[in-house]
Design an enzyme around this catalytic site. Structure first.
Site, mmCIF file in Angstrom:
data_model
loop_
_atom_site.group_PDB
_atom_site.id
_atom_site.type_symbol
_atom_site.label_atom_id
_atom_site.label_comp_id
_atom_site.label_asym_id
_atom_site.label_seq_id
_atom_site.Cartn_x
_atom_site.Cartn_y
_atom_site.Cartn_z
ATOM 1 N N VAL A 1 0.817 -1.223 0.000
ATOM 2 C CA VAL A 1 0.000 0.000 0.000
ATOM 3 C C VAL A 1 0.852 1.276 0.000
ATOM 4 C CG1 VAL A 1 -1.994 -1.123 1.075
ATOM 5 C CG2 VAL A 1 -0.342 0.087 2.510
ATOM 6 N N ALA B 1 -0.779 8.995 15.647
ATOM 7 C CA ALA B 1 -1.143 10.070 14.707
ATOM 8 C C ALA B 1 -1.793 9.475 13.460
ATOM 9 C CB ALA B 1 0.103 10.877 14.336
ATOM 10 N N SER B 2 -1.235 8.371 12.974
ATOM 11 C CA SER B 2 -1.793 7.752 11.756
ATOM 12 C C SER B 2 -3.194 7.214 12.012
ATOM 13 C CB SER B 2 -0.880 6.621 11.249
ATOM 14 O OG SER B 2 -0.954 5.479 12.082
ATOM 15 N N TYR C 1 2.377 6.118 15.165
ATOM 16 C CA TYR C 1 1.251 5.181 15.009
ATOM 17 C C TYR C 1 -0.071 5.834 15.445
ATOM 18 C CZ TYR C 1 -1.364 0.761 15.532
ATOM 19 O OH TYR C 1 -2.294 -0.254 15.435
HETATM 20 P P1 NAD Z 1 0.026 -7.802 11.734
HETATM 21 O O1 NAD Z 1 1.368 -7.194 11.824
HETATM 22 O O2 NAD Z 1 -0.167 -9.215 12.120
HETATM 23 O O3 NAD Z 1 -0.592 -7.597 10.283
HETATM 24 C C1 NAD Z 1 -0.415 -6.443 9.548
HETATM 25 C C2 NAD Z 1 -0.653 -6.760 8.095
HETATM 26 O O4 NAD Z 1 -0.362 -5.592 7.317
HETATM 27 C C3 NAD Z 1 0.256 -7.877 7.597
HETATM 28 O O5 NAD Z 1 -0.470 -8.731 6.741
HETATM 29 C C4 NAD Z 1 1.318 -7.130 6.815
HETATM 30 O O6 NAD Z 1 1.896 -7.884 5.771
HETATM 31 C C5 NAD Z 1 0.488 -5.983 6.259
HETATM 32 N N1 NAD Z 1 1.315 -4.878 5.794
HETATM 33 C C6 NAD Z 1 2.322 -4.246 6.430
HETATM 34 N N2 NAD Z 1 2.858 -3.309 5.639
HETATM 35 C C7 NAD Z 1 2.174 -3.342 4.471
HETATM 36 C C8 NAD Z 1 2.249 -2.627 3.256
HETATM 37 N N3 NAD Z 1 3.177 -1.679 3.045
HETATM 38 N N4 NAD Z 1 1.376 -2.929 2.263
HETATM 39 C C9 NAD Z 1 0.448 -3.897 2.443
HETATM 40 N N5 NAD Z 1 0.340 -4.621 3.558
HETATM 41 C C10 NAD Z 1 1.188 -4.347 4.563
HETATM 42 O O7 NAD Z 1 -0.884 -6.854 12.613
HETATM 43 P P2 NAD Z 1 -2.421 -6.965 13.042
HETATM 44 O O8 NAD Z 1 -2.430 -6.923 14.512
HETATM 45 O O9 NAD Z 1 -3.122 -8.045 12.331
HETATM 46 O O10 NAD Z 1 -2.928 -5.534 12.529
HETATM 47 C C11 NAD Z 1 -3.875 -5.350 11.502
HETATM 48 C C12 NAD Z 1 -4.423 -3.936 11.612
HETATM 49 O O11 NAD Z 1 -5.086 -3.777 12.870
HETATM 50 C C13 NAD Z 1 -3.326 -2.876 11.571
HETATM 51 O O12 NAD Z 1 -3.794 -1.738 10.850
HETATM 52 C C14 NAD Z 1 -3.157 -2.513 13.035
HETATM 53 O O13 NAD Z 1 -2.655 -1.214 13.192
HETATM 54 C C15 NAD Z 1 -4.579 -2.642 13.535
HETATM 55 N N6 NAD Z 1 -4.709 -2.823 14.973
HETATM 56 C C16 NAD Z 1 -4.139 -3.903 15.601
HETATM 57 C C17 NAD Z 1 -4.305 -4.041 16.974
HETATM 58 C C18 NAD Z 1 -3.723 -5.191 17.729
HETATM 59 O O14 NAD Z 1 -3.795 -5.183 18.955
HETATM 60 N N7 NAD Z 1 -3.162 -6.197 17.088
HETATM 61 C C19 NAD Z 1 -5.029 -3.082 17.695
HETATM 62 C C20 NAD Z 1 -5.583 -2.008 17.016
HETATM 63 C C21 NAD Z 1 -5.430 -1.898 15.660
#
Ligand code: NAD
Length: 246
Positions: free
Chosen positions: A63, A156-157, A154
């Site tokens: 992305v 901020a994003s 993070y």
């Molecule tokens: P994760 O690290 O397991 O998964 C993140 C995913 O994003 C992976 O599939 C990775 O390959 C992909 N990714 C990273 N950089 C990328 C790029 N440049 N282009 C395309 N894909 C890319 O993390 P997760 O916990 O599954 O997080 C998923 C979403 O949920 C994220 O946006 C994270 O910020 C959000 N989130 C997670 C939590 C948590 O506690 N795990 C809490 C709140 C929000």
């Protein structure tokens, strides 16, 4: 919550929360494209969904790479002819105290978490406007609402993603497109796997439901927002956090 004949794209759909979202949308009948920088992981997850009777295709999608995004959309629209659901799930962290944060770590996190969602949404909305229907769900975070020491970039994003959600919801609503965000609390994935025991114990004391969430908890929220059961809901933030922030 039937999504038969719908096409979905989940960015970062190969693992963690994105994997659960992809499997859940597919189990409701959608053909899900799993975007991934690591195509192998996306391929494995897509195969597992297909083995389970669902429709899923892996797709190369960094992305932070505009060309990748255009190619992915060209392929999806070329093959499926439409895009009904976009889940902007891809996200990264590069933590550090704000005063010591490297500019490149600030830029990279904003580039993936915020600009990536903006660029994917731009192409999605263009297509959805033609269809006069569509659904975008942005995966924000509890810390985008509450802040979190050590995560200036993070948080901020993720805050900005909420602002983007509300603006897109206002601009796209007249064309039948809904845009919502989900703000998960702390969810058991690779992203939180690095938390040490002390931090985990501290967290438990702050979560009224007394446990971390699962990827499925978030995926169920995505399914609801993507379905016709949420047809009068747009511009909202759905908190899935065990009551940690009310
Ligand atoms: P994760 O690290 O397991 O998964 C993140 C995913 O994003 C992976 O599939 C990775 O390959 C992909 N990714 C990273 N950089 C990328 C790029 N440049 N282009 C395309 N894909 C890319 O993390 P997760 O916990 O599954 O997080 C998923 C979403 O949920 C994220 O946006 C994270 O910020 C959000 N989130 C997670 C939590 C948590 O506690 N795990 C809490 C709140 C929000």
């Amino acid at each position: 919550m039937n999504l038969e004949n719908q096409t979905a794209l989940v960015t970062g759909g190969g693992r963690g929360i994105g994997k659960a979202i992809s499997a859940t949308l597919a189990s409701a009948g959608a053909h899900v494209y799993l975007g991934g920088t690591n195509l192998e992981t996306a391929e494995e997850t897509a195969q597992a969904i297909c083995d389970n009777g669902g429709k899923a295709s892996p797709i190369q999608l960094d992305v932070s790479n505009k060309e990748d995004i255009q190619n992915a959309f060209d392929r999806i629209i070329g093959e499926a002819g439409r895009l009904d659901i976009l889940v902007n799930n891809a996200g990264i962290t590069k933590d550090g105290l704000m005063i010591r944060m490297k500019e490149e770590d600030w830029d990279r996190v904003l580039e993936v978490n915020l600009k990536g969602a903006f660029l994917c949404s731009q192409l999605a909305v263009k297509q959805m406007m033609k269809q006069k229907s569509g659904n975008i769900i942005n995966i924000s975070s509890i810390v985008g609402q509450a802040g979190n020491a050590g995560q200036a970039n993070y948080t901020a994003s993720k805050s900005a993603l909420i602002g983007l959600t509300k603006t897109m919801a206002q601009e796209a609503a007249p064309r039948g497109i809904r845009v919502n965000a989900i703000a998960p609390g702390f969810i058991e994935t690779d992203m939180t796997g690095g938390l040490n025991e002390k931090i985990r114990e501290g967290l438990m004391g702050k979560i009224p439901l007394g446990k971390l969430g699962s990827s499925q908890d978030v995926a169920d929220g995505v399914l609801f927002l993507a379905s016709c059961r949420a047809s009068y809901i747009t511009g909202q933030v759905l908190n899935i956090n065990g009551g940690m922030l009310m």
